[in-house]
Scaffold this active site. Structure first.
Site, short mmCIF file in Angstrom:
data_model
loop_
_atom_site.label_atom_id
_atom_site.label_comp_id
_atom_site.label_asym_id
_atom_site.label_seq_id
_atom_site.Cartn_x
_atom_site.Cartn_y
_atom_site.Cartn_z
N HIS A 155 0.23 -1.25 0.08
CA HIS A 155 0.36 0.11 0.27
C HIS A 155 1.31 1.35 0.10
O HIS A 155 2.31 1.31 0.44
CB HIS A 155 -0.51 -0.06 1.55
CG HIS A 155 -2.31 -1.00 1.46
ND1 HIS A 155 -2.21 -2.12 1.72
CD2 HIS A 155 -3.33 -0.50 0.50
CE1 HIS A 155 -2.96 -2.53 1.30
NE2 HIS A 155 -4.09 -1.91 0.77
N LYS A 159 -0.69 5.07 4.76
CA LYS A 159 -2.16 4.29 5.18
C LYS A 159 -2.03 3.76 6.62
O LYS A 159 -0.85 3.61 7.51
CB LYS A 159 -1.85 2.56 4.46
CG LYS A 159 -2.79 1.55 4.79
CD LYS A 159 -2.70 0.48 4.41
CE LYS A 159 -4.68 -0.80 4.55
NZ LYS A 159 -5.46 -0.11 4.67
N1 LIG Z 1 -12.88 -0.59 2.16
C1 LIG Z 1 -12.09 -0.37 1.64
O1 LIG Z 1 -12.84 -0.87 -0.22
C2 LIG Z 1 -11.01 0.43 0.87
C3 LIG Z 1 -10.59 1.33 1.96
N2 LIG Z 1 -10.15 2.06 2.82
C4 LIG Z 1 -10.02 3.17 4.00
O2 LIG Z 1 -10.60 3.91 3.77
C5 LIG Z 1 -10.06 4.66 5.23
C6 LIG Z 1 -9.49 6.32 4.58
O3 LIG Z 1 -8.96 6.17 3.31
P1 LIG Z 1 -8.10 6.92 2.50
O4 LIG Z 1 -9.06 7.75 2.12
O5 LIG Z 1 -7.34 6.45 1.69
O6 LIG Z 1 -6.97 7.47 4.01
P2 LIG Z 1 -7.11 9.52 3.99
O7 LIG Z 1 -6.32 9.62 4.89
O8 LIG Z 1 -7.46 9.90 2.67
O9 LIG Z 1 -8.21 9.67 4.18
C7 LIG Z 1 -9.00 10.03 5.68
C8 LIG Z 1 -9.75 11.29 6.04
O10 LIG Z 1 -10.88 10.97 7.34
C9 LIG Z 1 -10.56 12.45 7.61
N3 LIG Z 1 -10.76 12.14 9.14
C10 LIG Z 1 -10.26 11.64 10.23
N4 LIG Z 1 -10.73 11.92 11.83
C11 LIG Z 1 -11.64 12.33 11.22
C12 LIG Z 1 -13.57 12.88 11.47
N5 LIG Z 1 -12.71 12.66 13.69
N6 LIG Z 1 -13.75 13.13 10.81
C13 LIG Z 1 -14.11 13.54 10.06
N7 LIG Z 1 -13.65 12.99 9.34
C14 LIG Z 1 -12.41 12.19 9.88
C15 LIG Z 1 -9.34 13.15 7.33
O11 LIG Z 1 -9.82 14.65 7.74
C16 LIG Z 1 -9.40 12.19 6.06
O12 LIG Z 1 -10.12 13.73 4.94
C17 LIG Z 1 -8.85 3.89 5.46
O13 LIG Z 1 -9.41 2.84 7.00
C18 LIG Z 1 -8.32 2.78 4.96
O14 LIG Z 1 -7.95 1.91 5.04
C19 LIG Z 1 -9.26 2.66 1.75
C20 LIG Z 1 -9.08 1.78 0.51
C21 LIG Z 1 -10.59 1.32 -0.71
O1 LIG Z 2 -5.98 2.24 2.75
C1 LIG Z 2 -6.23 1.52 1.64
O2 LIG Z 2 -6.21 1.94 1.17
C2 LIG Z 2 -7.07 0.86 1.18
N1 LIG Z 2 -7.29 -0.12 2.66
C3 LIG Z 2 -8.36 -1.68 2.65
C4 LIG Z 2 -7.50 -2.81 3.29
O3 LIG Z 2 -7.01 -2.52 4.10
O4 LIG Z 2 -7.72 -3.70 2.49
C5 LIG Z 2 -8.06 -1.91 1.61
C6 LIG Z 2 -7.34 -1.54 0.20
O5 LIG Z 2 -6.63 -2.21 0.05
C7 LIG Z 2 -6.78 0.29 0.38
#
Ligand SMILES: NC(=O)C1=CN([C@@H]2O[C@H](COP(=O)(O)OP(=O)(O)OC[C@H]3O[C@@H](n4cnc5c(N)ncnc54)[C@H](O)[C@@H]3O)[C@@H](O)[C@H]2O)C=CC1
Ligand SMILES: O=C(O)C1=N[C@H](C(=O)O)C[C@H](O)C1
Length: 266
Positions: A155, A159
């Site tokens: 990743h 992350k």
């Molecule tokens: N399920 C899936 O397919 C995927 C899951 N993810 C997960 O999604 C999450 C977010 O990933 P990204 O967008 O890459 O991270 P990022 O760091 O770009 O975004 C996280 C956001 O959460 C916000 N945040 C933090 N504390 C907050 C609060 N108290 N209230 C409101 N917003 C708050 C931050 O300001 C930031 O904008 C991670 O846990 C990641 O592992 C990421 C990609 C795919």
């Molecule tokens: O943080 C990410 O970017 C992602 N998080 C998810 C995970 O923890 O598996 C999904 C994807 O891999 C992207």
């Protein structure tokens, strides 16, 4: 199709910004509000770089859920915050769709209990990309024939959680189709701590973090004179959006917690 109103938590994040595009482009989705760490009192359209959506931003999650009537909370934040948001949404009868990763087993069990008590549906999906879900399912199938397996997930270096939610889910699915097994030499010793990765049910998980990566995973199976490799690459965060859409539509028709997109794709 009936309109589904959505509160998005994390609108300025990498996933949040992609989700805003999805909501804007989907006729039967409507953004009711957003929850952010800052910008309370402004509209999404006031924030540079975000689309022209006139939904209010809240910093206080309880105030948001009290004042805004919505069907679904889409949470794309951080593990600790995501869990708090999910609990609060359930209390307010709002259905959470959670992409945020990093919840532990106990947290998932607690949320499942609350969902059942309240009769409110929740979908928690460690990976919304259909290709990644297929990789996990294929890995579960392969483990029956190849019980020796190691997972390498890669990743971007922003992350927060390691191993990834996808790697944990993959190991959980594999554990359903193979007996617990200690892999490698019984007397192997790490001369540098962490060299063999994390151990989940005897399986090794290795986490790589580098700038330039998005989200990638290889599942390696070793057998007699052969190696089987399953690999999935998310090259762009748009790869997750068809799964997010499906989860938002599906959560409207369930009243329990569903963990993993593999349980809802046909
Ligand atoms: N399920 C899936 O397919 C995927 C899951 N993810 C997960 O999604 C999450 C977010 O990933 P990204 O967008 O890459 O991270 P990022 O760091 O770009 O975004 C996280 C956001 O959460 C916000 N945040 C933090 N504390 C907050 C609060 N108290 N209230 C409101 N917003 C708050 C931050 O300001 C930031 O904008 C991670 O846990 C990641 O592992 C990421 C990609 C795919
Ligand atoms: O943080 C990410 O970017 C992602 N998080 C998810 C995970 O923890 O598996 C999904 C994807 O891999 C992207």
């Amino acid at each position: 199709m009936e309109k589904i109103t959505i509160i998005l938590a994390g609108p300025r994040g990498k996933m949040g910004m992609e989700a805003l595009k999805l909501i804007k482009e989907t006729e039967h989705f409507e953004l009711a509000a957003a929850i952010d760490r800052k910008n309370g009192g402004k509209l999404i359209s006031n924030i540079e770089g975000l689309p022209a959506l006139d939904a209010p931003i809240y910093e206080d999650v309880e105030q948001c859920f009290r004042e805004i009537k919505a069907d679904v909370l889409l949470d794309l934040t951080t593990p600790e915050i995501g869990r708090k948001h999910t609990e609060a949404a359930l209390r307010h009868g709002i259905r959470p769709v959670v992409g945020t990763t990093g919840f532990n087993e106990e947290e998932l069990e607690d949320l499942a209990k609350t969902a059942e008590e309240k009769g409110v549906g929740v979908i928690i999906a460690p990976n919304f990309a259909v290709g990644a879900v297929l990789m996990m399912k294929f890995a579960q199938m392969a483990a029956k024939y190849f019980p020796d397996v190691e997972i390498i997930e890669q990743h971007h270096d922003q992350k927060l959680d390691a191993p990834s939610g996808t790697a944990i889910k993959t190991a959980e699915l594999i554990s359903k189709s193979r007996k617990e097994k200690q892999q490698g030499h019984p007397n192997e010793k790490e001369t540098l701590q962490g060299a063999r990765g994390a151990n989940m049910n005897g399986m090794r998980i290795h986490s790589v973090r580098l700038p330039g990566l998005v989200a990638h995973q290889e599942v390696l199976f070793g057998g007699n004179g052969q190696i089987l490799t399953l690999r999935h690459d998310s090259l762009h965060r748009s790869s997750f959006m068809s799964g997010v859409k499906l989860a938002i539509e599906t959560v409207m028709n369930i009243d329990i917690l569903v963990y993993g997109l593999e349980n809802i794709i046909e």
